[in-house]
Write a protein that holds these residues in place. Structure first.
Motif, PDB file in Angstrom:
ATOM      1  N   UNK A 120       0.384  -1.499   0.287  1.00  0.00           N
ATOM      2  CA  UNK A 120       0.330  -0.255  -0.031  1.00  0.00           C
ATOM      3  C   UNK A 120       1.249   1.280   0.113  1.00  0.00           C
ATOM      4  N   UNK A 121       1.938   1.188   0.335  1.00  0.00           N
ATOM      5  CA  UNK A 121       2.978   2.555  -0.074  1.00  0.00           C
ATOM      6  C   UNK A 121       3.680   2.630  -1.493  1.00  0.00           C
ATOM      7  N   UNK A 122       3.211   1.916  -2.876  1.00  0.00           N
ATOM      8  CA  UNK A 122       3.753   2.549  -4.080  1.00  0.00           C
ATOM      9  C   UNK A 122       3.584   3.223  -4.468  1.00  0.00           C
ATOM     10  N   UNK A 123       2.937   4.297  -4.007  1.00  0.00           N
ATOM     11  CA  UNK A 123       2.570   5.577  -4.497  1.00  0.00           C
ATOM     12  C   UNK A 123       2.123   7.013  -3.512  1.00  0.00           C
ATOM     13  N   UNK A 124       3.476   7.938  -3.874  1.00  0.00           N
ATOM     14  CA  UNK A 124       4.305   8.866  -2.493  1.00  0.00           C
ATOM     15  C   UNK A 124       2.759   9.676  -2.158  1.00  0.00           C
TER      16      UNK A 124
ATOM     17  N   UNK B 254       9.134   3.020 -11.120  1.00  0.00           N
ATOM     18  CA  UNK B 254       7.806   3.377 -11.895  1.00  0.00           C
ATOM     19  C   UNK B 254       6.871   4.534 -11.285  1.00  0.00           C
ATOM     20  N   UNK B 255       7.165   4.290 -10.230  1.00  0.00           N
ATOM     21  CA  UNK B 255       6.010   5.133  -9.263  1.00  0.00           C
ATOM     22  C   UNK B 255       6.244   5.910  -8.089  1.00  0.00           C
ATOM     23  N   UNK B 256       7.495   5.355  -7.277  1.00  0.00           N
ATOM     24  CA  UNK B 256       8.067   6.458  -6.319  1.00  0.00           C
ATOM     25  C   UNK B 256       8.128   6.384  -4.824  1.00  0.00           C
ATOM     26  N   UNK B 257       7.015   4.912  -4.691  1.00  0.00           N
ATOM     27  CA  UNK B 257       7.227   4.534  -3.833  1.00  0.00           C
ATOM     28  C   UNK B 257       7.786   3.976  -3.114  1.00  0.00           C
ATOM     29  N   UNK B 258       7.591   3.461  -2.144  1.00  0.00           N
ATOM     30  CA  UNK B 258       8.182   2.624  -0.704  1.00  0.00           C
ATOM     31  C   UNK B 258       8.749   2.652   0.199  1.00  0.00           C
TER      32      UNK B 258
END
Length: 201
Positions: free
Chosen positions: A123-127, A158-162
């Motif tokens: 659930x933390x894939x997008x900032x 590709x989506x910047x989260x993590x």
């Protein structure tokens, strides 16, 4: 179409199925799924419910809850003796929608600041979504004692989260202590971490 049952641990199984291209197309064209994050082949588990906990499931997509989560809950809890001995099986609840609207829904249901544990995966894939997730966690957890466990990849290409960006967000917010309690780095896939958020003393 049901293709089999996979036993995860004794008494907890996942229903395994397959959708035809036509069925998948129909599901994805259903109202509310135009911006779906549905990923074919992903199913839910129910271990905490079977251990006697009150469990609420949340997903962005109502269709995922209706077509996958609820049937798996029913299949794994229907027969007598399918939950831990001495535990009363509680009725699960399901909440659909994005995190921006979830706190209002929880407030209407009298559930703000009532959760002892929040479990979240991928659930933390997008900032942008990280901020909304953190807000939901802050409003949902029982003050002082509640904990959130977040399982995620270290980086989502590709989506910047993590996990690193989420840890930075949590640290800047200042409400929780955050630590990685496990790191899964098998060399064959993207590194994954399990983060624990607990209220600062």
């Amino acid at each position: 179409m049901l293709t089999g049952i996979v036993e995860i641990v004794p008494g907890v199984s996942l229903l395994k199925g397959r959708l035809s291209s036509h069925e998948t197309t129909q599901m994805l064209q259903a109202e509310g799924l135009a911006e779906s994050d549905l990923i074919p082949g992903k199913y839910e588990g129910i271990l905490l419910l079977k251990a006697g906990a009150e469990v609420h499931f949340q997903d962005y997509n109502q269709e995922v809850l209706r077509a996958l989560t609820a049937p798996n809950v029913a299949a794994n809890t229907a027969a007598s003796g399918q939950h831990a001995e001495g535990c009363t099986l509680r009725r699960p609840r399901y909440f659909a929608g994005d995190w921006t609207g979830l706190p209002c829904l929880l407030e209407k249901e009298g559930l703000l600041a009532t959760y002892d544990v929040i479990l979240s995966a991928e659930t933390v894939y997008n900032l942008d979504s990280q901020r909304h997730l953190l807000k939901c966690i802050k409003q949902g957890l029982r003050p002082k004692v509640g904990q959130a466990w977040i399982a995620a990849k270290s980086y989502y290409f590709g989506v910047g989260g993590g996990t690193a960006s989420f840890i930075q967000l949590v640290d800047r917010d200042g409400t929780f202590e955050v630590k990685a309690v496990d790191v899964i780095d098998d060399g064959a896939s993207n590194k994954r971490e399990i983060l624990l958020l607990s209220f600062k003393a």
